[in-house]
Design a protein around this motif. Structure first.
Motif, mmCIF file in Angstrom:
data_model
loop_
_atom_site.group_PDB
_atom_site.id
_atom_site.type_symbol
_atom_site.label_atom_id
_atom_site.label_comp_id
_atom_site.label_asym_id
_atom_site.label_seq_id
_atom_site.Cartn_x
_atom_site.Cartn_y
_atom_site.Cartn_z
ATOM 1 N N SER A 31 7.118 -0.534 2.574
ATOM 2 C CA SER A 31 7.406 -1.924 2.954
ATOM 3 C C SER A 31 7.174 -2.895 1.809
ATOM 4 C CB SER A 31 6.526 -2.336 4.144
ATOM 5 O OG SER A 31 6.713 -1.476 5.238
ATOM 6 N N VAL A 55 5.251 -9.194 4.088
ATOM 7 C CA VAL A 55 5.417 -8.157 5.111
ATOM 8 C C VAL A 55 4.551 -8.419 6.347
ATOM 9 C CG1 VAL A 55 3.654 -6.641 4.086
ATOM 10 C CG2 VAL A 55 5.482 -5.659 5.491
ATOM 11 N N ILE A 111 9.579 -5.882 1.129
ATOM 12 C CA ILE A 111 9.773 -6.935 2.129
ATOM 13 C C ILE A 111 8.921 -8.152 1.773
ATOM 14 C CG2 ILE A 111 9.523 -7.547 4.561
ATOM 15 C CD1 ILE A 111 9.861 -4.594 5.245
#
Length: 229
Positions: free
Chosen positions: A197, A203, A200
């Motif tokens: 992740s 996150v 992102i």
């Protein structure tokens, strides 16, 4: 004739300090930070978050520890004279594994925060990047204060941790990370929900908004069922 049984303590959690020394007591707990980070931090994080980056980070700490033990066996430098009271004279002191661990952790976490992870604002990035260093320095100081290592052994461990942590970061994030998407698509990662992740933005905020949206949808569905009933 009675046989004498020699007992040894597990050095991982066996930390001694001088009775009545409040600072020593606090530093003894601080000296256990590598255990808390390794077991309480990485194991828990990987179970609940299942991030490839965290897995590689933790693997690097294990590799660093193996290197530390190999060097200790090759150099075989004794600990300071206080090792007898600490029951640690049968293990070697150079380089300090606690210092190496914490400096590896600190430099990798800082590089990860500055170069790869994305935050909602600059203040959070700076705070996260600087957060590990006071803990690393406290652990290093504790190893000398409590008598487990000499200053040179702690400095050697810290320097080695900085070097290995930096090299491991660039190895993972330059050579291995481009393969993360392919790894995510393997059967094992899909089955265990292992992901990456780090691309992102914010996150935590992303997951929070999605969680709230899912809860709102669920509430709407429940209200619709109640209205029909």
């Amino acid at each position: 004739m009675t046989e004498t049984i020699i007992l040894r303590a597990v050095a991982l959690t066996h930390v001694r300090y001088r009775k009545g020394d409040d600072l020593g007591h606090a530093l003894a707990w601080a000296s256990l930070l590598p255990v808390f980070i390794g077991l309480g931090g990485f194991v828990t994080h990987f179970i609940f978050r299942r991030e490839l980056q965290a897995f590689c980070f933790g693997l690097g700490l294990i590799v660093s520890e193996v290197i530390n033990q190999v060097i200790k066996e090759l150099v075989q430098e004794v600990r300071p004279a206080t090792c007898e009271a600490l029951e640690m004279c049968d293990s070697h002191g150079w380089p300090s594994s606690h210092s190496q661990y914490m400096c590896f952790f600190a430099v990798y976490a800082t590089l990860l925060s500055v170069r790869r992870l994305q935050f909602a604002d600059e203040l959070r990035k700076v705070f996260t990047a600087l957060l590990p260093w006071p803990f690393a320095l406290t652990v290093m100081y504790s190893r000398v204060y409590l008598g487990y290592h000499t200053t040179s052994q702690v400095i050697a461990g810290g320097c080695l941790g900085l070097i290995l942590g930096s090299l491991w970061y660039f190895f993972i994030n330059v050579i291995v990370a481009p393969w993360f998407p392919a790894l995510e698509n393997t059967f094992l990662c899909r089955y265990l929900r292992i992901k990456d992740s780090s691309h992102i933005p914010d996150v935590i905020g992303f997951e929070y908004k999605n969680s709230r949206a899912a809860q709102t949808d669920l509430d709407s569905q429940n209200e619709g069922k109640i209205s029909k009933d």
